[in-house]
Design a protein around this motif. Sequence first.
Motif, short mmCIF file in Angstrom:
data_model
loop_
_atom_site.label_atom_id
_atom_site.label_comp_id
_atom_site.label_asym_id
_atom_site.label_seq_id
_atom_site.Cartn_x
_atom_site.Cartn_y
_atom_site.Cartn_z
N ASP A 32 0.91 -1.48 -0.06
CA ASP A 32 0.14 0.19 0.71
C ASP A 32 0.84 1.25 0.17
O ASP A 32 0.96 2.27 0.11
N ALA A 33 1.78 1.03 -0.21
CA ALA A 33 2.98 1.94 0.07
C ALA A 33 3.10 3.33 -0.91
O ALA A 33 2.63 2.42 -2.13
N GLN A 34 3.58 4.54 -0.92
CA GLN A 34 3.57 4.90 -2.30
C GLN A 34 4.44 4.10 -3.19
O GLN A 34 5.72 4.27 -2.72
N PRO A 35 4.45 4.12 -4.06
CA PRO A 35 5.47 3.22 -5.52
C PRO A 35 6.69 4.18 -4.82
O PRO A 35 6.74 5.62 -5.01
N ILE A 36 8.14 3.98 -5.42
CA ILE A 36 8.76 4.64 -5.84
C ILE A 36 9.18 5.36 -6.72
O ILE A 36 9.55 3.69 -7.89
N GLN A 37 9.74 6.49 -7.46
CA GLN A 37 9.61 6.91 -8.40
C GLN A 37 10.94 7.01 -8.94
O GLN A 37 11.68 7.85 -8.49
N THR A 38 11.58 7.10 -10.40
CA THR A 38 12.76 7.36 -10.47
C THR A 38 12.51 8.00 -11.72
O THR A 38 11.50 7.42 -12.49
N VAL A 39 13.27 8.91 -11.94
CA VAL A 39 13.24 9.73 -13.51
C VAL A 39 14.90 9.96 -13.86
O VAL A 39 15.64 9.62 -13.37
N ASN A 40 14.34 9.03 -15.00
CA ASN A 40 15.80 8.62 -16.13
C ASN A 40 16.10 10.26 -16.60
O ASN A 40 16.04 10.65 -17.57
N GLU A 41 18.02 10.45 -16.10
CA GLU A 41 18.38 11.53 -16.26
C GLU A 41 18.28 12.21 -18.28
O GLU A 41 18.38 13.59 -18.18
N TYR A 42 18.40 11.49 -18.95
CA TYR A 42 17.83 11.73 -20.56
C TYR A 42 16.86 11.77 -21.23
O TYR A 42 16.80 12.92 -21.63
N THR A 43 16.13 10.82 -20.56
CA THR A 43 14.77 10.72 -20.92
C THR A 43 14.02 11.13 -20.96
O THR A 43 12.81 11.89 -21.29
N LYS A 44 13.74 11.39 -19.77
CA LYS A 44 13.22 12.43 -18.53
C LYS A 44 12.29 11.47 -18.18
O LYS A 44 11.06 11.58 -17.81
N GLN A 45 11.77 9.64 -18.69
CA GLN A 45 10.96 9.40 -18.70
C GLN A 45 11.15 9.22 -16.58
O GLN A 45 11.97 8.34 -16.26
N SER A 46 9.57 8.79 -16.17
CA SER A 46 9.39 8.10 -15.11
C SER A 46 8.92 6.60 -15.25
O SER A 46 8.55 5.87 -15.83
N ASN A 47 10.23 5.74 -14.42
CA ASN A 47 9.81 4.40 -13.97
C ASN A 47 10.03 4.47 -12.27
O ASN A 47 10.01 5.41 -11.70
N TYR A 48 9.18 3.36 -12.10
CA TYR A 48 8.79 2.34 -10.94
C TYR A 48 9.29 1.82 -10.19
O TYR A 48 10.41 0.84 -11.18
N LYS A 49 9.60 1.79 -8.64
CA LYS A 49 9.87 0.40 -7.99
C LYS A 49 8.80 0.60 -7.22
O LYS A 49 8.24 1.10 -6.29
N LEU A 50 7.56 -1.08 -7.69
CA LEU A 50 6.90 -1.45 -6.47
C LEU A 50 7.07 -2.58 -5.92
O LEU A 50 7.94 -4.16 -5.74
N LEU A 51 6.64 -2.14 -4.64
CA LEU A 51 6.79 -3.55 -3.82
C LEU A 51 5.60 -4.36 -3.06
O LEU A 51 5.09 -4.15 -3.49
N LEU A 52 6.61 -6.49 -3.08
CA LEU A 52 5.29 -6.74 -3.23
C LEU A 52 5.68 -7.44 -1.88
O LEU A 52 7.09 -7.64 -1.49
N LYS A 53 4.78 -8.82 -1.35
CA LYS A 53 5.26 -9.84 -0.62
C LYS A 53 4.58 -11.15 -1.34
O LYS A 53 3.01 -11.44 -1.66
N SER A 54 4.73 -12.07 -0.54
CA SER A 54 4.09 -13.50 -1.38
C SER A 54 3.72 -13.38 -0.12
O SER A 54 3.91 -13.34 1.48
N LEU A 55 2.11 -13.61 -0.22
CA LEU A 55 1.67 -14.35 0.77
C LEU A 55 1.25 -15.83 0.76
O LEU A 55 1.02 -16.36 2.10
N LYS A 56 2.54 -16.29 0.03
CA LYS A 56 3.14 -18.19 0.96
C LYS A 56 4.24 -17.90 1.90
O LYS A 56 3.70 -18.66 2.66
N SER A 57 5.08 -17.63 0.73
CA SER A 57 6.52 -17.51 1.80
C SER A 57 6.50 -16.35 2.52
O SER A 57 7.92 -15.79 4.21
#
Length: 281
Positions: free
Chosen positions: A90-115
Motif C-alpha cells: 500500500d506504500a507509495q511506489p518509488i519513482q525514478t526519472v531517467n536523466e536523459y529521456t526524462k521518463q518516469s519508472n517505478y519500483k513497486l513493492l510486493l510480498k508473497s502471501l505464501k512465504s
Amino acid sequence: MKKAIFISILCIKSIMSFGQSTTFYSKYVELYKGKRAVISKEYEDYYSNSSIKLKLISEIIKPLKLKKNMDTLLRINALDLKGDTLIFDDAQPIQTVNEYTKQSNYKLLLKSLKSGKRYILDYDPEISFYFPFTIIDKLSIPNGYFCNEISQRKDKFTGKIITETPTGEKIAFVKMSDSGEISYYLRLLSYSSSLSSYLKTGVIVLLQDGSKVEFKDCNIEILEKSHSGIYTYLAMQKLDQETLKKLSKGKIEAYRMFVDDSTINDFEAVKAISLLNCLTN
C-alpha cells in the motif's frame, strides 16, 4: 533505432500472445496498491519459450545478525514466482526519472502471501510485455479518475470547439461543438505490418456482453509508417445517440477495422468508458 525496432516487434508479439489475462495499468501505478497478483499465463507461455530472460524482480534479503544493517537484493526471474500469490504494498511506489529521456519508472513493492518474502519490481509504465502479473482482485476506479486527461481546443478556422480523450490510445472519443450543435465521434487506431493497396472500409466493435456495433461505410485511413515497418490505421465514425449510449455502458472487448483485429484488455475498456462518461457529462 535498433531498440525501437526491437520494442515494436515485441509489442506485436505481445498483442498476439498476452490477451486479456495480463493486467497492465500503465502509468496509473497507484491502482496496483493492495491488489493480489499471480504470474500471468500469457507471460509464462511467451517467456518460457523465449531466449529473453528478464530479471526485473529483486528479492529483498534481510541481513544476517552482526552484519551491516542493510537489506541486500537478489535478482530473480519472474517465472520463479510461478504458483505463488503476491500482494502489492500500500506504500507509495518509488519513482525514478531517467536523466536523459526524462521518463518516469517505478519500483513497486510486493510480498508473497505464501512465504512472506518481499520483492521489488522494476516497473516501466510504457512497456506492457515486461509486466508479468495478472491482478486477481477487481479493479475499482473512483468516479472522474481520468477526467483530467480530456483536452479542449478551438479550431481557429471554423470556430468549432473540439473536446477529446487522449488521441494516442487505441480507443478515443471526440466531442465537437459548432454553434450550439454537438456531435460525438469514435476514434480507433489499429496497427499492422502489411499495407493494403486499396481503400479499406468497415468497422465492427465487439462488446464484452457479446453484442456488436457495426459501421459498414466507415473509412479507414493510413496515418503513418514507423521505422520498424508498422503501419498505423485510423477510423473515425460519427455516433448517433443510441450507439453513444450503448458504448457508454458496455465495455469494448475488441474491434475489427476491415480485416485487422485489435483486442482490448479490461483496463483499457474500463478507461474508455470512464473517459466517454467524462466527455458526455
